[in-house]
Scaffold this motif. Sequence first.
Motif, mmCIF file in Angstrom:
data_model
loop_
_atom_site.group_PDB
_atom_site.id
_atom_site.type_symbol
_atom_site.label_atom_id
_atom_site.label_comp_id
_atom_site.label_asym_id
_atom_site.label_seq_id
_atom_site.Cartn_x
_atom_site.Cartn_y
_atom_site.Cartn_z
ATOM 1 N N SER A 93 0.659 -1.241 -0.398
ATOM 2 C CA SER A 93 -0.251 -0.552 0.719
ATOM 3 C C SER A 93 0.750 1.520 0.242
ATOM 4 C CB SER A 93 -0.587 0.226 0.475
ATOM 5 O OG SER A 93 0.119 0.440 2.321
ATOM 6 N N LEU A 94 0.648 2.182 -0.917
ATOM 7 C CA LEU A 94 0.639 3.857 -0.290
ATOM 8 C C LEU A 94 -0.498 4.812 -0.834
ATOM 9 C CD1 LEU A 94 4.177 5.422 -1.239
ATOM 10 C CD2 LEU A 94 3.182 4.362 -3.717
ATOM 11 N N ARG A 95 0.395 5.684 0.710
ATOM 12 C CA ARG A 95 -0.533 7.033 0.123
ATOM 13 C C ARG A 95 -0.201 8.078 0.805
ATOM 14 N NH1 ARG A 95 -3.366 9.338 4.820
ATOM 15 N NH2 ARG A 95 -2.054 7.944 6.354
ATOM 16 N N PHE A 96 -0.178 8.786 0.254
ATOM 17 C CA PHE A 96 -0.198 10.378 0.538
ATOM 18 C C PHE A 96 -1.203 11.336 1.433
ATOM 19 C CE2 PHE A 96 1.671 10.426 -4.153
ATOM 20 C CZ PHE A 96 3.461 11.252 -3.966
ATOM 21 N N ALA A 97 0.093 11.631 2.773
ATOM 22 C CA ALA A 97 -0.448 12.241 4.080
ATOM 23 C C ALA A 97 -0.857 13.272 3.427
ATOM 24 C CB ALA A 97 0.332 12.294 4.757
ATOM 25 N N ALA A 98 0.272 13.802 2.354
ATOM 26 C CA ALA A 98 0.241 15.485 1.896
ATOM 27 C C ALA A 98 1.409 15.921 1.015
ATOM 28 C CB ALA A 98 0.595 16.298 2.708
ATOM 29 N N LEU A 99 0.367 16.316 -0.052
ATOM 30 C CA LEU A 99 1.211 16.826 -0.798
ATOM 31 C C LEU A 99 1.389 18.140 -1.469
ATOM 32 C CD1 LEU A 99 3.561 15.488 -3.138
ATOM 33 C CD2 LEU A 99 1.237 15.305 -4.296
ATOM 34 N N LYS A 100 1.787 19.249 -1.336
ATOM 35 C CA LYS A 100 1.396 20.378 -1.662
ATOM 36 C C LYS A 100 2.809 21.048 -2.447
ATOM 37 C CE LYS A 100 -1.006 21.524 3.046
ATOM 38 N NZ LYS A 100 -0.936 21.939 4.086
ATOM 39 N N VAL A 101 2.413 22.341 -3.349
ATOM 40 C CA VAL A 101 3.377 22.816 -4.233
ATOM 41 C C VAL A 101 3.077 24.619 -3.301
ATOM 42 C CG1 VAL A 101 4.255 22.916 -6.006
ATOM 43 C CG2 VAL A 101 3.175 21.211 -5.540
ATOM 44 N N SER A 102 4.191 24.955 -2.943
ATOM 45 C CA SER A 102 3.493 26.665 -2.860
ATOM 46 C C SER A 102 3.576 26.879 -3.983
ATOM 47 C CB SER A 102 5.233 26.980 -1.919
ATOM 48 O OG SER A 102 6.189 27.094 -2.654
ATOM 49 N N ALA A 103 3.400 28.583 -3.565
ATOM 50 C CA ALA A 103 3.370 29.696 -5.021
ATOM 51 C C ALA A 103 4.501 29.490 -5.493
ATOM 52 C CB ALA A 103 2.946 31.064 -4.736
ATOM 53 N N ARG A 180 -0.103 20.477 -9.283
ATOM 54 C CA ARG A 180 -1.034 21.501 -8.304
ATOM 55 C C ARG A 180 -2.123 20.723 -9.158
ATOM 56 N NH1 ARG A 180 2.529 25.667 -9.612
ATOM 57 N NH2 ARG A 180 2.650 26.378 -7.751
ATOM 58 N N LYS A 181 -2.176 20.197 -10.847
ATOM 59 C CA LYS A 181 -3.288 20.605 -10.865
ATOM 60 C C LYS A 181 -4.113 18.836 -11.313
ATOM 61 C CE LYS A 181 -2.274 23.226 -15.127
ATOM 62 N NZ LYS A 181 -2.392 23.796 -16.712
ATOM 63 N N SER A 182 -3.604 17.333 -10.778
ATOM 64 C CA SER A 182 -3.019 16.178 -10.955
ATOM 65 C C SER A 182 -3.718 15.090 -10.394
ATOM 66 C CB SER A 182 -1.941 15.600 -11.211
ATOM 67 O OG SER A 182 -1.461 16.117 -12.529
ATOM 68 N N SER A 183 -4.996 14.374 -10.077
ATOM 69 C CA SER A 183 -5.554 14.278 -8.404
ATOM 70 C C SER A 183 -5.121 12.399 -8.760
ATOM 71 C CB SER A 183 -6.929 13.756 -9.674
ATOM 72 O OG SER A 183 -7.014 13.024 -10.597
ATOM 73 N N SER A 184 -4.255 12.249 -9.039
ATOM 74 C CA SER A 184 -3.188 11.180 -8.904
ATOM 75 C C SER A 184 -2.286 11.032 -9.716
ATOM 76 C CB SER A 184 -4.507 10.006 -9.351
ATOM 77 O OG SER A 184 -4.520 10.059 -10.793
ATOM 78 N N VAL A 185 -0.774 10.490 -9.131
ATOM 79 C CA VAL A 185 0.475 10.976 -9.935
ATOM 80 C C VAL A 185 0.450 9.326 -9.992
ATOM 81 C CG1 VAL A 185 0.686 12.835 -9.140
ATOM 82 C CG2 VAL A 185 1.508 11.474 -7.844
ATOM 83 N N PRO A 186 1.759 9.108 -11.203
ATOM 84 C CA PRO A 186 2.256 8.088 -11.139
ATOM 85 C C PRO A 186 3.863 7.923 -10.244
ATOM 86 C CG PRO A 186 2.672 9.368 -13.632
ATOM 87 C CD PRO A 186 2.007 10.082 -12.277
ATOM 88 N N VAL A 187 3.821 6.544 -9.646
ATOM 89 C CA VAL A 187 5.317 6.738 -9.217
ATOM 90 C C VAL A 187 6.138 5.430 -9.055
ATOM 91 C CG1 VAL A 187 4.296 8.248 -6.821
ATOM 92 C CG2 VAL A 187 4.219 5.473 -7.086
ATOM 93 N N GLU A 188 6.856 6.230 -8.908
ATOM 94 C CA GLU A 188 8.191 4.805 -8.737
ATOM 95 C C GLU A 188 8.873 4.651 -7.460
ATOM 96 O OE1 GLU A 188 9.406 7.419 -11.594
ATOM 97 O OE2 GLU A 188 7.982 6.553 -12.806
ATOM 98 N N ILE A 189 9.146 3.332 -7.193
ATOM 99 C CA ILE A 189 10.067 2.968 -5.632
ATOM 100 C C ILE A 189 11.243 2.914 -6.057
ATOM 101 C CG2 ILE A 189 10.281 2.367 -3.693
ATOM 102 C CD1 ILE A 189 5.915 2.559 -3.688
#
Length: 249
Positions: A93-103, A180-189
């Motif tokens: 499992s993998l979950r983002f607790a927070a993902l923010k990009v400032s101005a 900022r625009k994406s509702s889901s992102v592809p990731v590699e680990i």
Amino acid sequence: MADRVYTSSKPIPGGAPPPAFPPTKSQINGATRLAYRPQPAKPSRRRSRRGFCCSCCLSLLMILAVLVILAAIASGVFYAIYRPRRPVFSVSSLRFAALKVSAGGHLTSSLNINVTARNPNKKLVYLYDPISVSVLSGGVDVGDGTFAAFVQDAASSTLLSAAASSSGQLLDSAAASDLRKSSSVPVEIDMDTKAGVKIGGLKTKKMGIKVRCEGISVAVPKGKKAVVAASPGGDCKVKLRIKIWKWTL
């Protein structure tokens, strides 16, 4: 030119023997001159050193060939008895607790990762060092963490949990806009560690293990809405890094 001796052909009265003449110079030199005997040639020092070096090189090559043959035999016997197989990893499992990009384009993120490690060997025990974890999305590092060191028994599975985060990373405008625009992102680990093998009371030297998991998509949290942990699975490939003298295979 040798001196010639002339004798008289007339008989000497009374039958007396002819008078003896003194030996000539050539007869004296021939009596005192020693016969010529060729001296055996002395062996050259350069040749003897060259022969010694060739003998040493030949001996070393023979010893090396014997060691290689013995190592091949030992490896064959080990493989026939234990049938070693590399470990297997999968993302549980993998979950983002927070993902923010400032101005200004600075990234702040935190996520929770659960990975399952499986040992398919029936007679081998794995001894793992701490495992470093990096989560990437489109070449952007969205979180780093570490799994604790552990011992994995034969024919068993272990669930690994870690928290990963990234703070203050400056992104370019294109990457910041995409996150900022994406509702889901592809990731590699990416996971990197070292592990040894225990066989009875014998422990081997630890070798490098690199794991890369791809084909994972994770939802991005928006506002205060909680994101449910995903079970992405993904395809994880395990590579062993074996170091032989100065080379890493």
